[in-house]
Design a protein around this motif. Structure first.
Motif, mmCIF file in Angstrom:
data_model
loop_
_atom_site.group_PDB
_atom_site.id
_atom_site.type_symbol
_atom_site.label_atom_id
_atom_site.label_comp_id
_atom_site.label_asym_id
_atom_site.label_seq_id
_atom_site.Cartn_x
_atom_site.Cartn_y
_atom_site.Cartn_z
ATOM 1 N N LYS A 76 0.866 -1.174 0.000
ATOM 2 C CA LYS A 76 0.000 0.000 0.000
ATOM 3 C C LYS A 76 0.908 1.230 0.000
ATOM 4 N N VAL A 77 0.575 2.207 -0.822
ATOM 5 C CA VAL A 77 1.362 3.436 -0.873
ATOM 6 C C VAL A 77 0.639 4.509 -0.076
ATOM 7 N N ILE A 78 1.357 5.089 0.874
ATOM 8 C CA ILE A 78 0.875 6.206 1.677
ATOM 9 C C ILE A 78 1.691 7.420 1.230
ATOM 10 N N VAL A 79 1.016 8.527 0.966
ATOM 11 C CA VAL A 79 1.719 9.732 0.545
ATOM 12 C C VAL A 79 1.578 10.813 1.607
ATOM 13 N N GLY A 80 2.617 11.620 1.725
ATOM 14 C CA GLY A 80 2.607 12.733 2.661
ATOM 15 C C GLY A 80 3.044 14.002 1.948
ATOM 16 N N ALA A 81 2.556 15.133 2.433
ATOM 17 C CA ALA A 81 2.901 16.437 1.847
ATOM 18 C C ALA A 81 3.719 17.247 2.843
ATOM 19 N N ALA A 82 4.914 17.609 2.428
ATOM 20 C CA ALA A 82 5.721 18.557 3.192
ATOM 21 C C ALA A 82 5.373 19.926 2.615
ATOM 22 N N ILE A 83 4.365 20.572 3.194
ATOM 23 C CA ILE A 83 3.895 21.860 2.691
ATOM 24 C C ILE A 83 4.851 22.932 3.197
ATOM 25 N N ILE A 84 5.535 23.575 2.253
ATOM 26 C CA ILE A 84 6.582 24.540 2.589
ATOM 27 C C ILE A 84 6.128 25.937 2.180
ATOM 28 N N GLU A 85 6.312 26.866 3.117
ATOM 29 C CA GLU A 85 5.978 28.267 2.850
ATOM 30 C C GLU A 85 6.899 29.150 3.687
ATOM 31 N N GLY A 86 7.562 30.098 3.043
ATOM 32 C CA GLY A 86 8.408 31.041 3.764
ATOM 33 C C GLY A 86 9.499 30.399 4.590
ATOM 34 N N GLY A 87 10.107 29.305 4.085
ATOM 35 C CA GLY A 87 11.180 28.637 4.811
ATOM 36 C C GLY A 87 10.711 27.815 5.995
ATOM 37 N N LEU B 207 -7.043 19.462 5.476
ATOM 38 C CA LEU B 207 -6.645 20.833 5.802
ATOM 39 C C LEU B 207 -7.462 21.910 5.109
ATOM 40 N N ALA B 208 -8.357 21.515 4.194
ATOM 41 C CA ALA B 208 -9.176 22.458 3.410
ATOM 42 C C ALA B 208 -8.305 23.426 2.611
ATOM 43 N N VAL B 209 -7.228 22.875 1.992
ATOM 44 C CA VAL B 209 -6.343 23.696 1.174
ATOM 45 C C VAL B 209 -6.137 23.054 -0.195
ATOM 46 N N ARG B 210 -5.776 23.916 -1.147
ATOM 47 C CA ARG B 210 -5.365 23.458 -2.472
ATOM 48 C C ARG B 210 -3.848 23.568 -2.532
ATOM 49 N N VAL B 211 -3.211 22.540 -3.079
ATOM 50 C CA VAL B 211 -1.754 22.504 -3.121
ATOM 51 C C VAL B 211 -1.256 22.134 -4.512
ATOM 52 N N GLU B 212 -0.018 22.563 -4.774
ATOM 53 C CA GLU B 212 0.710 22.118 -5.952
ATOM 54 C C GLU B 212 1.818 21.206 -5.449
ATOM 55 N N ILE B 213 1.920 20.024 -6.040
ATOM 56 C CA ILE B 213 2.886 19.021 -5.592
ATOM 57 C C ILE B 213 4.191 19.192 -6.360
ATOM 58 N N GLY B 214 5.304 19.126 -5.631
ATOM 59 C CA GLY B 214 6.626 19.290 -6.222
ATOM 60 C C GLY B 214 7.447 18.021 -6.137
ATOM 61 N N GLU B 215 8.741 18.188 -5.850
ATOM 62 C CA GLU B 215 9.700 17.089 -5.852
ATOM 63 C C GLU B 215 9.536 16.166 -4.646
ATOM 64 N N SER C 115 3.232 -1.423 3.929
ATOM 65 C CA SER C 115 3.002 -0.101 3.334
ATOM 66 C C SER C 115 4.330 0.618 3.148
ATOM 67 N N VAL C 116 4.316 1.589 2.250
ATOM 68 C CA VAL C 116 5.481 2.436 2.040
ATOM 69 C C VAL C 116 5.000 3.880 2.021
ATOM 70 N N LEU C 117 5.743 4.751 2.730
ATOM 71 C CA LEU C 117 5.439 6.178 2.768
ATOM 72 C C LEU C 117 6.332 6.902 1.780
ATOM 73 N N LYS C 118 5.713 7.766 0.961
ATOM 74 C CA LYS C 118 6.429 8.625 0.028
ATOM 75 C C LYS C 118 5.989 10.054 0.303
ATOM 76 N N VAL C 119 6.954 10.928 0.584
ATOM 77 C CA VAL C 119 6.632 12.320 0.906
ATOM 78 C C VAL C 119 7.090 13.218 -0.240
ATOM 79 N N TYR C 120 6.246 14.177 -0.568
ATOM 80 C CA TYR C 120 6.510 15.147 -1.624
ATOM 81 C C TYR C 120 6.466 16.557 -1.034
ATOM 82 N N ALA C 121 7.311 17.442 -1.563
ATOM 83 C CA ALA C 121 7.207 18.858 -1.229
ATOM 84 C C ALA C 121 5.923 19.385 -1.873
#
Length: 146
Positions: free
Chosen positions: A18-29, A71-79, A92-98
């Motif tokens: 099973k693939v679990i994805v996570g978002a590292a939401i980055i803003e202003g450092g 989180l009730a947000v819209r995001v753009e997924i990066g690297e 399961s395996v976790l994959k995190v994206y910026a």
């Protein structure tokens, strides 16, 4: 993803991870860290928002959906951030994206007990879930380069 292992009879068993994805939401450092509200054994520990990739769904589409739901947000997924992290007894395996917030959206704690924006220097100020902890080291240079 597929994994193989020998069963008690020595035969190879194949099963899909099973693939679990996570978002590292980055803003202003800073990166968004979310405190789990449940289950009790991990309540108060921090994670990157995300969840399971549903059948027929891409990893990035799953992250966009999960960020909207949690989180009730819209995001753009990066690297990608860091390596694949095996979890749940190898099932399961976790994959995190910026990720970055879109349209001035501000995260709301719909499924978490707290949200914190952390700088690179503050990453160790919270207790991360074991699966998310390996991502923190890979994330640190991304935060310092802005």
């Amino acid at each position: 993803m597929r994994t193989e292992r020998a069963n008690h009879g020595g035969q190879i068993e194949r099963r899909d991870l099973k693939v679990i994805v996570g978002a590292a939401i980055i803003e202003g450092g800073r990166v968004l860290a979310c405190a789990r509200s449940a289950p009790p054994e991990v309540a108060g520990m921090f994670e990157f928002p995300g969840g399971k990739v549903e059948p027929g769904e891409s990893e990035t589409a799953a992250l966009v959906r999960e960020c909207a739901e949690e989180l009730a947000v819209r995001v753009e997924i990066g690297e990608r951030v860091g390596r694949n992290v095996r979890m749940a007894h190898g099932r399961s395996v976790l994959k995190v994206y910026a990720a970055r917030l879109l349209h001035g959206d501000r995260p709301q704690a719909l499924e978490h007990s707290a949200l914190r924006w952390l700088t690179a220097a503050e990453l160790d100020d919270v207790t991360w879930l074991p699966a998310d902890a390996p991502i923190v080291a890979a994330l640190r240079p991304m935060l310092t380069r802005g």
